[in-house]
Scaffold this motif. Structure first.
Motif, short mmCIF file in Angstrom:
data_model
loop_
_atom_site.label_atom_id
_atom_site.label_comp_id
_atom_site.label_asym_id
_atom_site.label_seq_id
_atom_site.Cartn_x
_atom_site.Cartn_y
_atom_site.Cartn_z
N UNK A 64 0.50 -1.08 0.03
CA UNK A 64 -0.09 -0.03 0.25
C UNK A 64 0.72 1.17 -0.13
N UNK A 65 1.99 1.39 0.67
CA UNK A 65 2.96 2.83 0.69
C UNK A 65 3.92 2.49 -0.45
N UNK A 66 3.93 1.28 -1.11
CA UNK A 66 4.50 1.36 -2.32
C UNK A 66 3.97 1.99 -3.47
N UNK A 67 2.34 1.81 -3.52
CA UNK A 67 1.98 2.27 -4.50
C UNK A 67 1.15 3.58 -4.63
N UNK A 68 1.60 4.64 -2.36
CA UNK A 68 0.99 5.09 -2.96
C UNK A 68 2.10 6.44 -3.13
N UNK A 69 3.53 5.73 -2.46
CA UNK A 69 4.86 6.28 -3.32
C UNK A 69 4.95 6.68 -4.77
N UNK A 70 4.57 5.76 -5.48
CA UNK A 70 4.78 5.66 -7.24
C UNK A 70 3.34 6.69 -7.48
N UNK A 71 2.28 6.72 -6.99
CA UNK A 71 0.95 7.73 -7.35
C UNK A 71 2.25 8.93 -6.90
N UNK A 72 2.25 9.58 -6.00
CA UNK A 72 2.61 10.99 -5.45
C UNK A 72 4.14 11.05 -6.74
N UNK A 73 5.01 10.09 -6.33
CA UNK A 73 5.61 10.76 -7.72
C UNK A 73 5.52 10.83 -8.97
N UNK A 74 4.62 10.14 -9.14
CA UNK A 74 3.70 10.37 -10.60
C UNK A 74 3.41 11.90 -11.16
N UNK A 75 2.53 11.99 -9.52
CA UNK A 75 1.48 13.81 -9.92
C UNK A 75 2.92 14.36 -9.75
N UNK A 76 3.32 14.09 -8.75
CA UNK A 76 5.01 15.23 -8.92
C UNK A 76 6.07 16.02 -10.11
#
Length: 67
Positions: A7-19
């Motif tokens: 879950x944390x990995x997916x959140x981090x990937x999503x956040x990086x993609x937004x940035x």
């Protein structure tokens, strides 16, 4: 149920993609360069390369044989 790390990995990937999306067309060179770094990190997380590299470095630090 997914493991917490997934879950944390997916959140981090999503956040990086937004940035990445927010900064890729910036007028500031540093922000465009950061966007490329975010892209690289997200790509490595998605592909599993980052985990493999981390495990390799851990084995190397412990003096274990590496493949």
């Amino acid at each position: 149920m997914k493991e917490d790390w997934e879950i944390e990995r997916k959140y981090l990937i999503d956040h990086l993609r937004r940035l990445e999306r927010n900064w890729e067309h910036s007028d500031r060179v540093a922000e465009r360069e950061s966007s490329r770094h975010f892209q690289t990190i997200a790509d490595e997380l998605e592909s599993g390369d980052m985990l493999r590299n981390a495990l390799f470095l851990r084995r190397l630090a412990k003096g274990e044989d590496t493949p």
